[in-house]
Design a protein around this motif. Structure first.
Motif, PDB file in Angstrom:
ATOM      1  N   THR A 183       0.865  -1.178   0.000  1.00 28.73           N
ATOM      2  CA  THR A 183       0.000   0.000   0.000  1.00 28.73           C
ATOM      3  C   THR A 183       0.900   1.226   0.000  1.00 28.73           C
ATOM      4  OG1 THR A 183      -0.084   0.177   2.421  1.00 28.73           O
ATOM      5  CG2 THR A 183      -1.797  -1.155   1.347  1.00 28.73           C
ATOM      6  N   MET A 184       0.336   2.369  -0.348  1.00 30.57           N
ATOM      7  CA  MET A 184       1.056   3.631  -0.240  1.00 30.57           C
ATOM      8  C   MET A 184       0.580   4.366   1.002  1.00 30.57           C
ATOM      9  SD  MET A 184       1.446   5.176  -4.095  1.00 30.57           S
ATOM     10  CE  MET A 184      -0.298   5.573  -4.223  1.00 30.57           C
ATOM     11  N   VAL A 185       1.510   5.046   1.658  1.00 29.48           N
ATOM     12  CA  VAL A 185       1.170   5.852   2.826  1.00 29.48           C
ATOM     13  C   VAL A 185       1.848   7.209   2.699  1.00 29.48           C
ATOM     14  CG1 VAL A 185       0.882   3.855   4.348  1.00 29.48           C
ATOM     15  CG2 VAL A 185       3.124   4.963   4.174  1.00 29.48           C
ATOM     16  N   ALA A 186       1.288   8.193   3.389  1.00 34.44           N
ATOM     17  CA  ALA A 186       1.866   9.535   3.409  1.00 34.44           C
ATOM     18  C   ALA A 186       2.498   9.786   4.768  1.00 34.44           C
ATOM     19  CB  ALA A 186       0.788  10.574   3.124  1.00 34.44           C
ATOM     20  N   TYR A 187       3.579  10.555   4.769  1.00 32.47           N
ATOM     21  CA  TYR A 187       4.228  10.932   6.028  1.00 32.47           C
ATOM     22  C   TYR A 187       4.890  12.291   5.831  1.00 32.47           C
ATOM     23  CZ  TYR A 187       8.620   9.489   3.785  1.00 32.47           C
ATOM     24  OH  TYR A 187       9.691   9.366   2.933  1.00 32.47           O
ATOM     25  N   THR A 188       5.200  12.957   6.921  1.00 36.14           N
ATOM     26  CA  THR A 188       5.828  14.271   6.828  1.00 36.14           C
ATOM     27  C   THR A 188       7.303  14.177   7.171  1.00 36.14           C
ATOM     28  OG1 THR A 188       5.226  14.778   9.121  1.00 36.14           O
ATOM     29  CG2 THR A 188       3.709  15.502   7.394  1.00 36.14           C
ATOM     30  N   GLU A 189       8.079  14.990   6.477  1.00 32.37           N
ATOM     31  CA  GLU A 189       9.512  15.092   6.731  1.00 32.37           C
ATOM     32  C   GLU A 189       9.857  16.569   6.679  1.00 32.37           C
ATOM     33  OE1 GLU A 189      12.539  12.059   5.323  1.00 32.37           O
ATOM     34  OE2 GLU A 189      13.005  13.749   4.010  1.00 32.37           O
ATOM     35  N   GLY A 190      10.026  17.170   7.850  1.00 35.03           N
ATOM     36  CA  GLY A 190      10.199  18.613   7.903  1.00 35.03           C
ATOM     37  C   GLY A 190       8.898  19.290   7.512  1.00 35.03           C
ATOM     38  N   THR A 191       8.957  20.131   6.486  1.00 36.43           N
ATOM     39  CA  THR A 191       7.749  20.806   5.998  1.00 36.43           C
ATOM     40  C   THR A 191       7.147  20.100   4.788  1.00 36.43           C
ATOM     41  OG1 THR A 191       9.102  22.257   4.597  1.00 36.43           O
ATOM     42  CG2 THR A 191       8.576  23.044   6.823  1.00 36.43           C
ATOM     43  N   ASP A 192       7.762  19.013   4.356  1.00 37.33           N
ATOM     44  CA  ASP A 192       7.294  18.303   3.167  1.00 37.33           C
ATOM     45  C   ASP A 192       6.422  17.107   3.531  1.00 37.33           C
ATOM     46  OD1 ASP A 192       8.710  20.025   1.541  1.00 37.33           O
ATOM     47  OD2 ASP A 192      10.480  18.728   1.457  1.00 37.33           O
ATOM     48  N   THR A 193       5.460  16.819   2.673  1.00 37.37           N
ATOM     49  CA  THR A 193       4.680  15.589   2.774  1.00 37.37           C
ATOM     50  C   THR A 193       5.166  14.651   1.686  1.00 37.37           C
ATOM     51  OG1 THR A 193       2.738  16.734   3.626  1.00 37.37           O
ATOM     52  CG2 THR A 193       2.391  14.552   2.678  1.00 37.37           C
ATOM     53  N   LYS A 194       5.528  13.444   2.063  1.00 37.19           N
ATOM     54  CA  LYS A 194       6.062  12.477   1.118  1.00 37.19           C
ATOM     55  C   LYS A 194       5.220  11.205   1.123  1.00 37.19           C
ATOM     56  CE  LYS A 194      10.882  14.003   1.320  1.00 37.19           C
ATOM     57  NZ  LYS A 194      12.294  13.545   1.453  1.00 37.19           N
ATOM     58  N   THR A 195       5.472  10.360   0.142  1.00 38.59           N
ATOM     59  CA  THR A 195       4.785   9.072   0.088  1.00 38.59           C
ATOM     60  C   THR A 195       5.808   7.947   0.065  1.00 38.59           C
ATOM     61  OG1 THR A 195       4.697   9.048  -2.339  1.00 38.59           O
ATOM     62  CG2 THR A 195       2.834  10.046  -1.170  1.00 38.59           C
ATOM     63  N   MET A 196       5.413   6.814   0.574  1.00 37.32           N
ATOM     64  CA  MET A 196       6.234   5.613   0.510  1.00 37.32           C
ATOM     65  C   MET A 196       5.332   4.429   0.226  1.00 37.32           C
ATOM     66  SD  MET A 196       7.022   4.854   4.585  1.00 37.32           S
ATOM     67  CE  MET A 196       7.646   3.189   4.375  1.00 37.32           C
ATOM     68  N   THR A 197       5.902   3.402  -0.371  1.00 35.71           N
ATOM     69  CA  THR A 197       5.187   2.149  -0.584  1.00 35.71           C
ATOM     70  C   THR A 197       5.635   1.174   0.491  1.00 35.71           C
ATOM     71  OG1 THR A 197       5.052   2.512  -2.963  1.00 35.71           O
ATOM     72  CG2 THR A 197       4.737   0.261  -2.184  1.00 35.71           C
ATOM     73  N   VAL A 198       4.694   0.624   1.219  1.00 40.44           N
ATOM     74  CA  VAL A 198       4.998  -0.262   2.342  1.00 40.44           C
ATOM     75  C   VAL A 198       5.351  -1.658   1.834  1.00 40.44           C
ATOM     76  CG1 VAL A 198       4.104  -1.310   4.457  1.00 40.44           C
ATOM     77  CG2 VAL A 198       3.439   1.033   3.839  1.00 40.44           C
ATOM     78  N   LEU A 199       6.418  -2.217   2.394  1.00 40.31           N
ATOM     79  CA  LEU A 199       6.787  -3.600   2.110  1.00 40.31           C
ATOM     80  C   LEU A 199       6.593  -4.503   3.323  1.00 40.31           C
ATOM     81  CD1 LEU A 199      10.048  -3.281  -0.041  1.00 40.31           C
ATOM     82  CD2 LEU A 199       7.762  -3.927  -0.811  1.00 40.31           C
ATOM     83  N   ALA A 200       6.838  -3.961   4.523  1.00 38.46           N
ATOM     84  CA  ALA A 200       6.739  -4.795   5.723  1.00 38.46           C
ATOM     85  C   ALA A 200       6.496  -3.928   6.951  1.00 38.46           C
ATOM     86  CB  ALA A 200       8.016  -5.614   5.904  1.00 38.46           C
ATOM     87  N   ILE A 201       5.946  -4.558   7.986  1.00 40.88           N
ATOM     88  CA  ILE A 201       5.712  -3.897   9.270  1.00 40.88           C
ATOM     89  C   ILE A 201       6.306  -4.780  10.363  1.00 40.88           C
ATOM     90  CG2 ILE A 201       3.971  -3.063  10.894  1.00 40.88           C
ATOM     91  CD1 ILE A 201       2.117  -2.654   8.491  1.00 40.88           C
ATOM     92  N   SER A 202       7.075  -4.172  11.256  1.00 41.56           N
ATOM     93  CA  SER A 202       7.671  -4.902  12.369  1.00 41.56           C
ATOM     94  C   SER A 202       7.463  -4.087  13.637  1.00 41.56           C
ATOM     95  CB  SER A 202       9.171  -5.126  12.131  1.00 41.56           C
ATOM     96  OG  SER A 202       9.758  -5.814  13.216  1.00 41.56           O
ATOM     97  N   GLY A 203       6.605  -4.589  14.530  1.00 40.74           N
ATOM     98  CA  GLY A 203       6.285  -3.839  15.734  1.00 40.74           C
ATOM     99  C   GLY A 203       5.600  -2.536  15.384  1.00 40.74           C
ATOM    100  N   ASP A 204       6.160  -1.420  15.865  1.00 37.80           N
ATOM    101  CA  ASP A 204       5.565  -0.115  15.565  1.00 37.80           C
ATOM    102  C   ASP A 204       6.276   0.580  14.414  1.00 37.80           C
ATOM    103  OD1 ASP A 204       7.969   0.437  16.784  1.00 37.80           O
ATOM    104  OD2 ASP A 204       7.201   2.094  18.000  1.00 37.80           O
TER     105      ASP A 204
END
Length: 380
Positions: free
Chosen positions: A285-306
């Motif tokens: 899936t794709m998710v959005a996150y912030t880095e500084g003042t920018d909003t970026k997207t990433m494609t998730v490959l795996a989840i481990s804990g939090d």
């Protein structure tokens, strides 16, 4: 951050610095056509993407493209794509299907520590690539893939550049606790297995890969997709899988279409390896996150804990806290001129000015948007 069309930016002669932008694009085109290997091409692509991102921050979305400037910039990008395609087809870099890796030349000085792959048949060619340093910091966890199985994997490239990543489908050749060794596969170009991927014993393996990021791959026959389904498609000659929708299914092969480099028409492709788009914050899936003042997207490959692990544009590894990401749900639908749409990171909507390809490509001011970029509501 929203992806900007370089052609439309350069085409805005007065308000977006079209002449300067065109000159910059010509520089990228010249650099690409001078490249002798994939490491060089990857660097030019990354530099141009970074420049385009910076340009998008100050672009006037209401500016009207200058037709003459737009044509010139389109011609430049056509030449850029031709040079890149010729380089890939010549067998440089991580080409599938048995390209002669021994013909690759030493990268130019500006490629940093990237080194050319060893000649085929040499002793060095049999030595596995070592995992990139960033991958050695991924939490230790066993893969669910089996030896002999094909698997999605985030790894380095044939040139071992420390900052170059790929998301590929490889054959799993060995598992040692929480690390995995994989080997690139070949794409059959003809015969009864045309468009299918097969193990390739001539490829140099990649060792020490984190099991968490080695994920069993599935064939079209296993997934059983329907026309219209949104899937990730693996084709082998792209740095990361392509997010698309199924156009046709026949004989274990999916046919799909993606925009060309100019974003003015679609290109048809085929593959036997796909993965359906997931739900929520989950693998593929794709998710959005912030880095500084920018909003970026990433494609998730795996989840481990939090922690969530995936990749951003170009395949670079990204790690974020699960609480810091917001899921994105792409929608493939009919849209019409005048519709208000949102892109990631933008609070104000854009208006569709022109439909270039129904459901697929749209003009919003100076931007050409793909359906993947557009949402009905403001995204995080």
């Amino acid at each position: 951050m929203a992806t900007v069309s370089l052609v439309t930016l350069a085409g805005c002669k007065k308000k977006a610095g079209g002449s300067d932008s065109l000159a910059k694009m010509e520089g990228f085109q010249k650099s690409m056509c001078e490249c002798k290997d994939k490491a060089c091409a990857d660097k030019v692509n990354a530099d141009m993407a970074a420049w385009g991102t910076e340009m998008s921050k100050t672009a006037d979305k209401n500016a009207k493209p200058d037709p003459d400037m737009a044509k010139k910039s389109a011609d430049v990008m056509t030449k850029y794509s031709e040079c890149m395609t010729k380089l890939m087809m010549a067998g440089a870099g991580d080409m599938k299907g048995g390209g002669d890796m021994g013909s690759a030349k030493t990268p130019p000085p500006d490629q940093g520590s990237a080194t050319p792959p060893p000649a085929a048949g040499s002793a060095a060619a049999k030595e596995p690539h070592k995992a990139l340093e960033a991958l050695t910091k991924v939490p230790a966890k066993a893969t669910t893939a089996k030896v002999g199985q094909m698997a999605w994997v985030l790894r380095g490239t044939a040139f071992d550049s420390p900052d170059s990543f790929r998301v590929d489908v490889d054959e799993v050749t060995a598992i040692d606790g929480n690390t995995v060794t994989t080997r690139p596969v070949a794409l059959m170009a003809s015969g009864p297995d045309s468009w299918k991927h097969k193990p390739n014993p001539d490829e140099r393996p990649y060792a020490g890969l984190p099991g968490l990021l080695v994920i069993p791959a599935r064939t079209v026959e296993e997934v059983k997709p329907k026309v219209g389904d949104i899937v990730w498609a693996y084709i082998g000659n792209t740095t990361t899988p392509e997010l698309t929708h199924v156009k046709a299914v026949e004989g274990g092969i999916v046919t799909y279409e993606v925009p060309n480099a100019m974003k003015d028409k679609l290109e048809e492709k085929k593959t036997d390896l796909i993965e359906p788009y997931g739900k929520g914050v989950a693998p593929f899936t794709m998710v959005a996150y912030t880095e500084g003042t920018d909003t970026k997207t990433m494609t998730v490959l795996a989840i481990s804990g939090d922690k969530v692990f995936g990749y951003e544009f170009g395949g670079k590894l990204v790690e974020q806290k699960k609480s810091a990401v917001k899921p994105l749900t792409p929608v493939f639908k009919d849209r019409k001129v005048g519709d208000k749409v949102f892109v990631v990171g933008e609070a104000k909507p854009e208006e569709i000015k022109e439909i270039l390809v129904p459901k697929e490509l749209f003009k919003t001011g100076v931007f050409t948007r793909t359906w993947i970029e557009l949402f009905d509501k403001a995204t995080p």
